[in-house]
Design a protein around this motif. Structure first.
Motif, PDB file in Angstrom:
ATOM      1  N   VAL A   1      67.369  68.210  92.344  1.00 38.78           N
ATOM      2  CA  VAL A   1      66.084  67.538  92.382  1.00 38.78           C
ATOM      3  C   VAL A   1      65.396  68.003  91.157  1.00 38.78           C
ATOM      4  N   VAL A   2      65.129  69.493  91.048  1.00 43.64           N
ATOM      5  CA  VAL A   2      64.180  70.037  89.976  1.00 43.64           C
ATOM      6  C   VAL A   2      64.956  69.616  88.757  1.00 43.64           C
ATOM      7  N   SER A   3      66.343  69.725  88.427  1.00 41.70           N
ATOM      8  CA  SER A   3      67.009  69.520  87.291  1.00 41.70           C
ATOM      9  C   SER A   3      66.994  68.020  86.938  1.00 41.70           C
TER      10      SER A   3
ATOM     11  N   ARG B   1      65.010  66.358  83.426  1.00 41.99           N
ATOM     12  CA  ARG B   1      65.858  65.608  82.575  1.00 41.99           C
ATOM     13  C   ARG B   1      65.083  64.380  82.359  1.00 41.99           C
ATOM     14  N   ARG B   2      64.542  63.815  83.527  1.00 42.91           N
ATOM     15  CA  ARG B   2      63.772  62.498  83.469  1.00 42.91           C
ATOM     16  C   ARG B   2      62.364  62.576  82.700  1.00 42.91           C
ATOM     17  N   LEU B   3      61.670  63.794  82.823  1.00 43.06           N
ATOM     18  CA  LEU B   3      60.604  63.961  81.871  1.00 43.06           C
ATOM     19  C   LEU B   3      60.952  64.199  80.655  1.00 43.06           C
ATOM     20  N   GLU B   4      61.991  64.781  80.142  1.00 35.67           N
ATOM     21  CA  GLU B   4      62.687  64.922  78.933  1.00 35.67           C
ATOM     22  C   GLU B   4      62.925  63.655  78.210  1.00 35.67           C
TER      23      GLU B   4
ATOM     24  N   GLY C   1      61.138  61.929  75.278  1.00 33.82           N
ATOM     25  CA  GLY C   1      61.965  61.880  73.913  1.00 33.82           C
ATOM     26  C   GLY C   1      62.267  62.927  73.283  1.00 33.82           C
ATOM     27  N   THR C   2      62.093  64.218  73.963  1.00 39.20           N
ATOM     28  CA  THR C   2      62.399  65.456  73.361  1.00 39.20           C
ATOM     29  C   THR C   2      62.908  66.475  74.323  1.00 39.20           C
TER      30      THR C   2
END
Length: 314
Positions: free
Chosen positions: A32-34, A38-41, A45-46
């Motif tokens: 879940v953390v990962s 990934r969704r935040l990145e 867009g970075t």
């Protein structure tokens, strides 16, 4: 989960050093953390984190984002505290870093009193003599003894720091008392930790530099202190460290007309932010009241501190 939660997860991964450790702290699975990272990145867009099999490191964008996220989360905590308590009652865990000797002598003995006054607060006190990245390592506050230069951090001066040249009577009985900076440099043993060499002294002729050299080499200020008391040589020490020994006659001031820079002080340093969390504010206020412009460790040294040429103490 909200964007704010994603920021909190990201900040927790950075401070914990791994996704699995952050997951344990937040009661979330590593998967879940990962996924949230990934969704935040993707949304930004970075890439924020560089992942390897052994460690996680922030990218340049991640470092800048982290510094701002920490400030945002601190402001949220302050806002929640204000609303739910109707006051600035401190709560949560305060993470503090401080120099080893100073923390042991002048912070640890008073933590009981502080926690008694703030029952909803816990303190995580880490002692280290290196300057740590308080933002990158997730500290709320650092206690530093330094001449502070320009910084993005905020600092509050808690007390003056007086550093003097001194030696044990046993050393002076064998080698005599230095009569000048030249005599000190050429005919005496000057002991210092590696990070404190050379000495930068202010005296009648302005600033003078003394390079130390002794049969004892160390990276530990506490080793220097013990060697000083054992009569190994002359050392430059702060009165907060050796005040009792000066008053008891176990150490004597030499070359009293010389002192280290007056610009060095005891400071509370914390990340620059608009809203200071209550837990940080109450701890800084506690230390400021405990020490003050005439700290207790300078008691009995008033004559010398007022008149540099006075050598008699106690």
């Amino acid at each position: 989960m909200s964007n704010l939660t994603d920021m909190e997860i990201f900040a927790r991964v950075v401070s914990a050093g791994s996704m699995s450790a952050a997951g344990r702290e937040m009661a979330l699975s590593p998967a879940v953390v990962s996924k949230r990272i990934r969704r935040l990145e993707d949304r930004l867009g970075t890439r924020l984190l560089q992942r390897t099999t052994r460690q996680i490191a922030m990218t340049e964008a991640g470092q800048g984002f982290y510094e701002r996220v920490v400030a945002i989360l601190a402001s949220v905590e302050e806002a929640e505290s204000f609303v739910t308590r109707g006051s600035a009652q401190a709560r949560g865990t305060l993470k503090v870093t401080a120099p080893t000797s100073f923390g042991r002598l002048h912070i640890a003995p008073y933590l009981g009193r502080f926690l008694e006054d703030n029952p909803d607060l816990a303190v995580n006190l880490d002692l280290a003599d290196d300057f740590v990245d308080i933002v990158g390592e997730g500290y709320d506050l650092a206690i530093r003894i330094a001449e502070l230069s320009d910084s993005s951090l905020v600092a509050r001066r808690l007390a003056p720091v007086h550093r003097i040249l001194c030696a044990a009577p046993s050393y002076l009985s064998r080698y005599g008392e230095p009569r000048s900076i030249e005599d000190l440099q050429e005919n005496h043993v000057c002991i210092a930790a590696a990070a404190q060499d050379p000495w930068r002294l202010m005296g009648p002729r302005g600033i003078e530099i003394v390079r130390t050299g002794a049969p004892v080499r160390t990276n530990s200020s506490e080793v220097v202190r013990e060697a000083l008391l054992a009569g190994v040589g002359v050392a430059l020490r702060s009165t907060w460290d050796i005040g009792p020994e000066l008053r008891d006659g176990k150490l004597r001031i030499v070359l009293p007309q010389y002192r280290a820079s007056k610009d060095v002080g005891l400071h509370a340093v914390y990340p620059s932010r608009r809203f200071l969390p209550a837990k940080v504010r109450v701890f800084i206020d506690f230390l400021a009241q405990l020490y003050g412009p005439s700290p207790y460790w300078d008691a009995g040294l008033d004559a010398w501190l007022a008149e540099p040429n006075v050598v008699e103490i106690g």
